[in-house]
Design an enzyme around this catalytic site. Sequence first.
Site, PDB file in Angstrom:
ATOM      1  N   LYS A 134      49.039  68.370  -2.438  1.00  0.00           N
ATOM      2  CA  LYS A 134      47.654  68.416  -1.967  1.00  0.00           C
ATOM      3  C   LYS A 134      47.418  67.621  -0.682  1.00  0.00           C
ATOM      4  O   LYS A 134      46.508  67.933   0.087  1.00  0.00           O
ATOM      5  CB  LYS A 134      46.712  67.861  -3.050  1.00  0.00           C
ATOM      6  N   LYS A 187      40.863  68.332  -5.018  1.00  0.00           N
ATOM      7  CA  LYS A 187      40.795  69.781  -5.214  1.00  0.00           C
ATOM      8  C   LYS A 187      39.460  70.336  -4.722  1.00  0.00           C
ATOM      9  O   LYS A 187      39.397  71.441  -4.164  1.00  0.00           O
ATOM     10  CB  LYS A 187      41.019  70.101  -6.695  1.00  0.00           C
TER      11      LYS A 187
END
Lengths: 338, 338
Positions: free
Chosen positions: B127, B226
Amino acid sequence: MKIALIGFGNVGQGLAQILCEKAAVLQESHGFTPQVVAVATGRRGTLYHPDGLNLEALLVAASRGHLDYYPETEGLYRNWPVPEIIRQSQADVVVEVSPTNLETAHPALDYCYLALEHGKHLVLANKGPVVLAYHELRKRARQAGKQIRFEGTVMAGTPALRTGIQNLAGCFVFAVRGILNGTTNYMLTQMENGLSYNAALAQAQQLGYAETDPSGDVEGWDAAAKAVILAQSLFDAQLSIDQLEVEGITHLTPGDIRDAHQAGERWKLIAQVMPTGGSVKPVRLPLSDPLAHVSGAINAITYTTDLLGEVTLIGPGAGQMTTGFALLSDLLDIHRTM
Amino acid sequence: MKIALIGFGNVGQGLAQILCEKAAVLQESHGFTPQVVAVATGRRGTLYHPDGLNLEALLVAASRGHLDYYPETEGLYRNWPVPEIIRQSQADVVVEVSPTNLETAHPALDYCYLALEHGKHLVLANKGPVVLAYHELRKRARQAGKQIRFEGTVMAGTPALRTGIQNLAGCFVFAVRGILNGTTNYMLTQMENGLSYNAALAQAQQLGYAETDPSGDVEGWDAAAKAVILAQSLFDAQLSIDQLEVEGITHLTPGDIRDAHQAGERWKLIAQVMPTGGSVKPVRLPLSDPLAHVSGAINAITYTTDLLGEVTLIGPGAGQMTTGFALLSDLLDIHRTM
């Protein structure tokens, strides 16, 4: 992209409205500038203009009940027969949105064959041709080097087919299970709220979910048609609707609903398909099942896969704009490869 | 397709295992014959073979703790530095699966830039680079004419990004709301079952859901990362993690859980993003919300759209094979356009 619309009821008008309202953003974000060059209805006339029809004027004419109300324009052709339109309209894509006929699929199926024969891509919201002739349509599309898409036939615009076929590609899908008919799910929800079967049906009819003859919904045939489409397109299964075990909700009593409730369960009309076959029948689901919590006219589908376990998609299963969106997303997919 | 794997922990090994087990079906169904030509780890060596590495031997070596255990083969290069591998390995795609670092994203981000500079497509499960440098990565990928994909960064292999970006294309997405962290959702479910916060945390750690230092999960930062990825990729938002309102579940007491239960509601750690910003915080959801029924380590996301209303996707949010599948689906997408 030049489009010919066969059928101009609720869903066809939904697409026209979306194309009208979203013209600017579709061009800007997707480089997509569709042109509806022809619209054909069974009993309310047909129109063809090689340079494209005016969508607002088209919607106004439809609201007045006949395409003859569309204003006279230079180069406009009126009331050509549908086969003539498919052959001569120069459309890149034929969009089949006439009403579903699960007995013969005609005349829609003939129009589909004709469209492929004349080198058109094919987009359907009409389940009939897909249920009855999926493999033949696929074969002819392959031979013609054209695409055939039908996202709107299952769960309207909720991307059930795309999820199973494209997004889960690389997974092995063992089975698919879903609530694929909104009318019966609405009725079951209302029966849980205390209504009788008949009262729930009357309410569904009043809201426009159920038709005057509700047998297609309540006896499970609508869900069964969608199950066949899933089995064919996900598993490449050779499966006809009469090979499915189909049972509707007509036998469910308030007592059945109550018994399930007391056991911490809920009745749902579940369509299930595996590569080897399938069924549509009322099932008592435990509350731990995501499908148990799908209420009202909403639909849902669970894919059981090797790598991800269960993946569930929940969304609307019917409606003018939602099915219109399904057609748009199919057209966008075709546009990307044109 | 020649692949270089940067990182070979849980997720990288998951991908290798999938490619190994599914080699035949990937070739047959998708014409996809990937070749892992290089694998690079931080402290357990690197390998490069221009004709491809043997995946089974690679997994055995990894299980023994160091890539030096990979058998000697003609043409094999050992322990090249990572930049050397990116520059010289002739890989078509660099897959970045080294551990996430949300502070600087380095060295992964440097490797990503280097990969694009040398004409590689980029696939990430890490990420860090996406959260910290999405727009710069996009820009450089566009300049290089290469693709960048990162389905595995949100909800692992459950196709959350694909659904929002591809399947709902043509809809306007107003907002996205989801349960994006499995550890905290598992803990909240266990607290509802009567466990204290500490007991629930201990259990999550025992099951491998939570790390020894659980702060990234329980304080909301994993979900926030996220959320930033969703905001950037769905809305093209300029949003950094410190612009989000972030609150974890550390303050929730058994009393809070009980109060919600008595009101027919449930606490969930909800990440929410709109084009203008977002938040991660515990929210009391009514049982009519599909997200209220997502329990255990499962994740879910709801897209609120103009044409479809709400569409919800439920599936696994972590795991070796599930994230491995996310990488595979990104590779398949790139393969289709190569």
